[in-house]
Design a protein around this motif. Structure first.
Motif, PDB file in Angstrom:
ATOM      1  N   VAL A  15      -1.254   2.677 -22.643  1.00 32.67           N
ATOM      2  CA  VAL A  15      -0.559   1.870 -23.648  1.00 32.67           C
ATOM      3  C   VAL A  15      -0.694   2.580 -24.992  1.00 32.67           C
ATOM      4  N   CYS A  17       0.008   1.809 -29.181  1.00 33.43           N
ATOM      5  CA  CYS A  17       0.213   0.690 -30.088  1.00 33.43           C
ATOM      6  C   CYS A  17       0.815   1.142 -31.415  1.00 33.43           C
ATOM      7  N   GLU A  57      -0.679  -6.133 -20.776  1.00 34.06           N
ATOM      8  CA  GLU A  57      -0.949  -6.880 -22.003  1.00 34.06           C
ATOM      9  C   GLU A  57      -2.435  -6.927 -22.315  1.00 34.06           C
ATOM     10  N   ALA A  60      -3.324  -3.577 -23.845  1.00 35.49           N
ATOM     11  CA  ALA A  60      -2.843  -3.477 -25.220  1.00 35.49           C
ATOM     12  C   ALA A  60      -3.681  -4.342 -26.155  1.00 35.49           C
ATOM     13  N   MET A  75       2.259  -9.410 -31.032  1.00 35.55           N
ATOM     14  CA  MET A  75       2.341  -8.231 -30.174  1.00 35.55           C
ATOM     15  C   MET A  75       3.563  -8.373 -29.280  1.00 35.55           C
ATOM     16  N   LYS A  76       4.349  -7.320 -29.207  1.00 33.21           N
ATOM     17  CA  LYS A  76       5.563  -7.366 -28.390  1.00 33.21           C
ATOM     18  C   LYS A  76       5.765  -6.008 -27.730  1.00 33.21           C
ATOM     19  N   GLN A  77       6.116  -6.037 -26.450  1.00 33.54           N
ATOM     20  CA  GLN A  77       6.348  -4.784 -25.738  1.00 33.54           C
ATOM     21  C   GLN A  77       7.657  -4.152 -26.216  1.00 33.54           C
ATOM     22  N   TYR A  97       3.566  -0.919 -27.331  1.00 25.83           N
ATOM     23  CA  TYR A  97       3.495  -2.275 -27.869  1.00 25.83           C
ATOM     24  C   TYR A  97       3.502  -2.216 -29.385  1.00 25.83           C
ATOM     25  N   CYS A  98       4.248  -3.131 -29.982  1.00 25.82           N
ATOM     26  CA  CYS A  98       4.286  -3.243 -31.435  1.00 25.82           C
ATOM     27  C   CYS A  98       3.361  -4.375 -31.871  1.00 25.82           C
ATOM     28  N   THR A 138      10.816   0.821 -32.073  1.00 27.65           N
ATOM     29  CA  THR A 138      10.176  -0.392 -32.588  1.00 27.65           C
ATOM     30  C   THR A 138      10.954  -0.964 -33.761  1.00 27.65           C
TER      31      THR A 138
END
Length: 223
Positions: A15, A17, A57, A60, A75-77, A97-98, A138
């Motif tokens: 992952v 970030c 998740e 992340a 948090m959003k993929q 992930y953002c 993103t």
């Protein structure tokens, strides 16, 4: 572990970030120098490999907790990145992930310990592998969702002025907005709530402070 799928080559899953904050009127990205090979010393996003007992998740969330010390972050993929040659070390598939945080909530000592820096998006250096593409994707995602998801409030303190909120919108969208129209719209949407508090630090005359009301947002979504 089982002996199934032994005829197939295994791949690593990681992952990455994309941690964004808002400061001095612009969006900033949290990046650091890679501390491992390949790519040691290159600017990079912060990430890690998914452990056998973790979901994506969970991995992340763990990485973000290590990075920021903060829980319950937005948090959003963003997407999956699996170009064959994206990592010169091994076959690595990364899920990006953002996360959006208020910069002032982030402990600067923790940032220093990780060797990380806040860098304005318009001054972003070349990042390791496809990390620049992850950042671009993103921003495109945030622009698609800014008018439907209350994501912008994660970049602000609990109490904020409408001017501060407008600056966040402008930073994400990449262009200026008409002040009168923006204020009219924010007052109409129902979940931006005016308080009885006044901001005297950023405004000589004193600007009204607002807050995001999550209960009203959820109620409006159900209507």
């Amino acid at each position: 572990m089982t002996n199934f799928y032994g005829e197939h080559q295994k791949a690593y899953v990681s992952v990455d970030c994309i941690v964004l904050g808002f400061e001095e009127g612009c969006l900033k990205l949290l990046i650091g120098r890679r501390k491992m090979d390949p790519g040691r010393g290159q600017w990079s996003l912060y990430g890690g490999f998914v452990e056998p007992d973790e979901s994506l998740e969970q991995a992340a969330s763990r990485v973000l907790m290590q990075l920021t010390g903060l829980e319950h972050l937005y948090m959003k993929q963003v997407g999956a990145y699996g170009a064959i040659d994206r990592d010169p070390g091994e076959r690595v598939i990364s899920i990006a992930y953002c996360a959006l945080i208020n910069v002032k909530d982030y402990d600067s000592e923790l940032r220093f310990n990780h060797g990380l820096e806040w860098v304005p998006l318009n001054e972003l250096p070349d990042l390791y592998s496809d990390h620049n593409q992850m950042v671009e994707d993103t921003i495109a995602m945030l622009r698609r969702h800014i008018n439907t998801d209350p994501l912008s409030f994660n970049l602000l303190p609990e109490l904020f002025t409408l001017t501060q909120l407008q600056h966040v919108y402008e930073a994400i969208l990449g262009h200026e907005m008409d002040k009168r129209n923006f204020r009219k719209r924010m007052k109409q949407i129902g979940f931006v709530e005016k308080t009885d508090k006044i901001d005297k630090k950023t405004s000589k005359r004193g600007a009204a402070l607002y807050r995001f009301n999550p209960d009203k947002y959820v109620g409006l979504k159900k209507v």
